[in-house]
Design an enzyme around this catalytic site. Sequence first.
Site, PDB file in Angstrom:
ATOM      1  NE  ARG A 201      -3.897  -2.014   1.959  1.00  0.00           N
ATOM      2  CZ  ARG A 201      -3.814  -2.936   3.013  1.00  0.00           C
ATOM      3  NH1 ARG A 201      -3.118  -2.675   4.123  1.00  0.00           N
ATOM      4  NH2 ARG A 201      -4.675  -4.142   3.085  1.00  0.00           N
TER       5      ARG A 201
ATOM      6  CG  HIS B  26      -2.053   8.642 -25.687  1.00  0.00           C
ATOM      7  ND1 HIS B  26      -2.798   8.984 -24.622  1.00  0.00           N
ATOM      8  CD2 HIS B  26      -0.981   8.784 -25.278  1.00  0.00           C
ATOM      9  CE1 HIS B  26      -1.795   9.613 -23.603  1.00  0.00           C
ATOM     10  NE2 HIS B  26      -0.554   9.236 -24.288  1.00  0.00           N
TER      11      HIS B  26
ATOM     12  NE  ARG C 221      -0.683  16.126 -13.749  1.00  0.00           N
ATOM     13  CZ  ARG C 221       0.171  15.502 -12.572  1.00  0.00           C
ATOM     14  NH1 ARG C 221      -0.068  15.527 -11.510  1.00  0.00           N
ATOM     15  NH2 ARG C 221       1.275  14.527 -13.309  1.00  0.00           N
TER      16      ARG C 221
ATOM     17  CD  GLU D 190       5.585  15.141 -23.863  1.00  0.00           C
ATOM     18  OE1 GLU D 190       4.898  16.304 -23.530  1.00  0.00           O
ATOM     19  OE2 GLU D 190       5.141  14.025 -23.985  1.00  0.00           O
TER      20      GLU D 190
ATOM     21  CG  HIS E 296       4.959   9.583 -25.323  1.00  0.00           C
ATOM     22  ND1 HIS E 296       3.559   9.204 -25.265  1.00  0.00           N
ATOM     23  CD2 HIS E 296       5.208  10.515 -24.364  1.00  0.00           C
ATOM     24  CE1 HIS E 296       2.891  10.043 -24.616  1.00  0.00           C
ATOM     25  NE2 HIS E 296       3.900  10.974 -24.218  1.00  0.00           N
TER      26      HIS E 296
ATOM     27  CE  LYS F 185       4.508  16.456 -15.317  1.00  0.00           C
ATOM     28  NZ  LYS F 185       4.242  15.410 -16.439  1.00  0.00           N
TER      29      LYS F 185
ATOM     30  CE  LYS G 295      -1.162  12.523 -15.409  1.00  0.00           C
ATOM     31  NZ  LYS G 295      -1.866  13.124 -16.801  1.00  0.00           N
TER      32      LYS G 295
ATOM     33  CD  GLU H 193     -13.044  24.827 -18.938  1.00  0.00           C
ATOM     34  OE1 GLU H 193     -12.238  25.122 -20.002  1.00  0.00           O
ATOM     35  OE2 GLU H 193     -14.019  24.035 -19.268  1.00  0.00           O
TER      36      GLU H 193
ATOM     37  CG  HIS I 175       0.058  13.933 -24.813  1.00  0.00           C
ATOM     38  ND1 HIS I 175       0.657  15.118 -24.943  1.00  0.00           N
ATOM     39  CD2 HIS I 175       1.026  13.189 -23.970  1.00  0.00           C
ATOM     40  CE1 HIS I 175       1.968  14.913 -24.601  1.00  0.00           C
ATOM     41  NE2 HIS I 175       2.202  13.959 -23.802  1.00  0.00           N
TER      42      HIS I 175
ATOM     43  CG  ASN J 222      -2.439  15.193 -21.323  1.00  0.00           C
ATOM     44  OD1 ASN J 222      -1.683  14.508 -21.125  1.00  0.00           O
ATOM     45  ND2 ASN J 222      -3.726  15.298 -20.554  1.00  0.00           N
TER      46      ASN J 222
END
Lengths: 364, 364
Positions: free
Chosen positions: B120, B254, B243, B184, B267, B226, B142, B240, B250, B247
């Site tokens: 955990r 993806h 983070r 990026e 990527h 970031k 993330k 709105e 992205h 993207n």
Amino acid sequence: MRRLNVALAERSYPILIGSDLLQNAENLPPYLQGPRVAVISNTTVAPLYLDTLLATLEKVGVGVTPIILPDGEKFKNWESLNAIYDALLAARCDRGTTLIALGGGVIGDLAGFAAATYQRGVPFIQIPTTLLSQVDSSVGGKTGINHPRGKNMVGAFWQPKLVVADTLTLRSLPARELSAGLAEVIKYGLVRDLPFLEWLESNMDRLVAGDDEALAYAIERSCRNKAEVVANDEFETAKEGGRALLNLGHTFGHAIESGMGYGHWLHGEAVAAGTVMAAELSRRLGWLSAADVDRVRNLLQRAGLPVCGPMLGAERYLEFMSNDKKVSAGRLRLVLLQSIGTAVTTSDATREDILATLTACCHE
Amino acid sequence: MRRLNVALAERSYPILIGSDLLQNAENLPPYLQGPRVAVISNTTVAPLYLDTLLATLEKVGVGVTPIILPDGEKFKNWESLNAIYDALLAARCDRGTTLIALGGGVIGDLAGFAAATYQRGVPFIQIPTTLLSQVDSSVGGKTGINHPRGKNMVGAFWQPKLVVADTLTLRSLPARELSAGLAEVIKYGLVRDLPFLEWLESNMDRLVAGDDEALAYAIERSCRNKAEVVANDEFETAKEGGRALLNLGHTFGHAIESGMGYGHWLHGEAVAAGTVMAAELSRRLGWLSAADVDRVRNLLQRAGLPVCGPMLGAERYLEFMSNDKKVSAGRLRLVLLQSIGTAVTTSDATREDILATLTACCHE
């Protein structure tokens, strides 16, 4: 209906306790974050309560994806978790989908861990249908799965938005499972609530007989104890006391469960035998009297619980116990009783004390 | 050495950026919570940097369990995660063991998710060794793994205690991967930092040539962007902005990665082509001029990146895009550019706009 709050700042949530809550459509909607839910249940509980829950949710216009898993601790594993992910993805559930656990502790732990990890976290509601899960696992945010090398080795802290404990669901619970739940109820009395322990000693017969009012009181008082402990130590990081105290009997109990293979002993049964071991070890440290140990043993026995562990061999027990995650930097830390009603975490017990206790508290 | 702080209240942590940080034994110990660590790396990175890290850790008396995984996005899956759990359990790592990710984004995501879920949750340190992971995935918490039905579908937010970006590790990075990282870097300029975009336009040749000082500046400025975004929206819940703006490109990217199978496009390459698509779609909505789109395309091209997507078929792209988790209640929400330097999340683009954009921005 009784209502309790688990105070965790922005993660606070209520516990609703009462009879016939599953039928009351007004209980759930305030806690849903979107128009979709996935209900995770098992092949034992779903035939009993899923239709009632679906009808309640449909009444308020919520779309439901049911996900039904096989029943049993041995399915609290990666395969079941992956079955949940598959079903959620097949139904295109997104981050606004609320996961609802309808079942006992295994379903709650699995669904909770799925909620903690699906798309990095979605809202979660617990509807525990066993006494054990109503008084323990549904409250406090522990989720997870078992690993071949140990119980609950993979998991997360993930708080629900709501817990609904419907005492009607206990009517279908086998007597053995009701007893298993009582092991955790008794634990709260032993660990931190002597007046509750005394109440339990006066009311154990009503509880075992399934008296609705007595059960509701015991659930509320248990959850109140748990909520207080969790509010002060959400992530089980307290060095002394805190959440760890709720593990009275659990390190011994986990050894029984691991040693016998998951599913042979119910968790509450293993905890009951483990609690007697903890009491006996506390006596060896001079903290409890022999009469105190008898008092613990008697109450557990009246609840229909085993008070001796299986003969795994004391050395084998010790090995399973040191695999338990409550080992800190190699030392075996245990929750023991300073007195009836007061638990402590301690590394005071020697290897010899523990071996002697295991030998005294096991039989064929 | 440059030093930045990611401000997340009790989860705040520093990012150290500089040359030769892996060799400096004083950087890590303040962030270790116990005398044990497990270093998770892969078969490409470990031979280059593991010995240096081990020597540094041994110098300060830390016991290390190395866990070496195969290299590649296709190993960002349950099997690799389980290999980490197995190794941690076999070495009897407990809750005080710090997990260190030594590698690129795949290692960081895997090790981070293992740290989030082993018992955990255990402490975690990121040592990203690719430009992409130094400027993006190592910062912000993330973590996760891929699922056969989609990228990053299973994961958690789990903040590291420390990020160490050693620019020396970029010397061994293939040019193609350096370019992927620059995708990026350019993103931060496009999304929220026009002065940085202008700096990039002036300094792209130095970056592509691997100039150490230019790289350190670009990493710091990227991480600063970031960190600011993450500090305001840790769990990506902002309706709105927030983070989600990171993207840009992205959702298109993806779709490229899913459509081609993970690992064929890097990527960053997929994000680069996706960024041109986002710019082109922004033009169709009247927000960017054709000259703006050329400006985006030119900078990406100078960074050595692809600016057209593969011919998957526009309908197939759309299907992959709606599988992406950034779908909210069935509507395709995209990050587009209001102007160069300012991104927005929007559902304004029609299906026709998106199809036309996909057709315009793909080639064989």
